[in-house]
Design a protein around this motif. Structure first.
Motif, mmCIF file in Angstrom:
data_model
loop_
_atom_site.group_PDB
_atom_site.id
_atom_site.type_symbol
_atom_site.label_atom_id
_atom_site.label_comp_id
_atom_site.label_asym_id
_atom_site.label_seq_id
_atom_site.Cartn_x
_atom_site.Cartn_y
_atom_site.Cartn_z
ATOM 1 N N THR A 72 0.733 -1.161 -0.303
ATOM 2 C CA THR A 72 -0.146 -0.229 -0.009
ATOM 3 C C THR A 72 0.484 1.344 -0.339
ATOM 4 O O THR A 72 1.986 1.500 -0.015
ATOM 5 N N PRO A 73 0.065 2.454 -0.228
ATOM 6 C CA PRO A 73 1.340 3.732 -0.083
ATOM 7 C C PRO A 73 2.092 3.517 1.514
ATOM 8 O O PRO A 73 2.987 4.650 1.603
ATOM 9 N N ALA A 74 1.809 2.915 2.611
ATOM 10 C CA ALA A 74 1.843 3.220 3.488
ATOM 11 C C ALA A 74 3.376 2.196 3.790
ATOM 12 O O ALA A 74 3.845 2.349 4.637
ATOM 13 N N ASP A 75 3.445 1.414 2.625
ATOM 14 C CA ASP A 75 4.485 0.384 2.765
ATOM 15 C C ASP A 75 5.892 1.509 1.455
ATOM 16 O O ASP A 75 6.795 0.998 1.722
ATOM 17 N N VAL A 76 5.737 2.699 1.177
ATOM 18 C CA VAL A 76 6.553 3.305 0.308
ATOM 19 C C VAL A 76 7.611 3.990 1.439
ATOM 20 O O VAL A 76 7.000 4.069 2.180
ATOM 21 N N VAL A 77 8.646 3.285 0.707
ATOM 22 C CA VAL A 77 9.678 4.207 1.305
ATOM 23 C C VAL A 77 10.761 5.446 0.544
ATOM 24 O O VAL A 77 11.218 6.546 1.231
ATOM 25 N N LYS A 78 10.487 5.305 -0.788
ATOM 26 C CA LYS A 78 10.808 6.194 -1.777
ATOM 27 C C LYS A 78 10.221 6.573 -2.795
ATOM 28 O O LYS A 78 10.258 5.485 -2.975
ATOM 29 N N VAL A 79 10.246 7.627 -3.210
ATOM 30 C CA VAL A 79 9.263 8.595 -4.346
ATOM 31 C C VAL A 79 10.592 9.001 -4.681
ATOM 32 O O VAL A 79 10.538 10.412 -4.660
ATOM 33 N N THR A 80 10.168 9.620 -6.208
ATOM 34 C CA THR A 80 10.908 9.862 -7.878
ATOM 35 C C THR A 80 9.595 10.791 -8.226
ATOM 36 O O THR A 80 9.151 9.931 -8.930
#
Length: 134
Positions: free
Chosen positions: A67-75
């Motif tokens: 889920t979005p809560a599991d995202v650690v890095k975004v570009t």
């Protein structure tokens, strides 16, 4: 061991790449643009493209069991860095109610595939025991 993940809930890849690759507990999501997966049409305005890109990203994450809560890095890639504040407003609605927001880079680029104005990619970490929904 790595595993390619694909879902029809997000636009199909525009080239020879996977929508996401799961490697161990890590999920590497390819960049998503503002294409509607049902019509294959690109949203017109940058805010609409950002919303659709994040919707597509969520579909890919769901297909990996994250889920979005599991995202650690975004570009975030933008063809006009002056759109930063507008894209930031849309982005903040996607990662709402999280105590630990993902790390992020925002990059101005000359052009994006299909004439997109914004593209968003992410790296997530699967929780112990989570499985792909595909």
């Amino acid at each position: 061991m790595k595993k390619a993940v694909a879902t029809k809930q997000a636009p199909q890849a525009l080239g020879p790449y996977s929508q996401a690759v799961v490697c161990g507990k890590m999920v590497y999501c390819s960049g998503q643009i503002g294409l509607d997966p049902k019509t294959n049409q690109l949203a017109k305005e940058v805010d609409q493209q950002a919303k659709q890109a994040l919707h597509n990203l969520k579909a890919v994450l769901t297909a990996t069991g994250t889920t979005p809560a599991d995202v650690v890095k975004v570009t975030v890639f933008m063809t006009n860095i002056e759109d930063f504040q507008l894209v930031n407003q849309i982005y903040s609605q996607f990662f709402v109610d999280q105590q630990c927001l993902p790390a992020r880079s925002a990059v101005g680029v000359q052009a994006l595939p299909a004439g997109a104005l914004v593209e968003i990619e992410a790296i997530a970490q699967k929780k112990k025991g989570s499985k792909s929904n595909e």
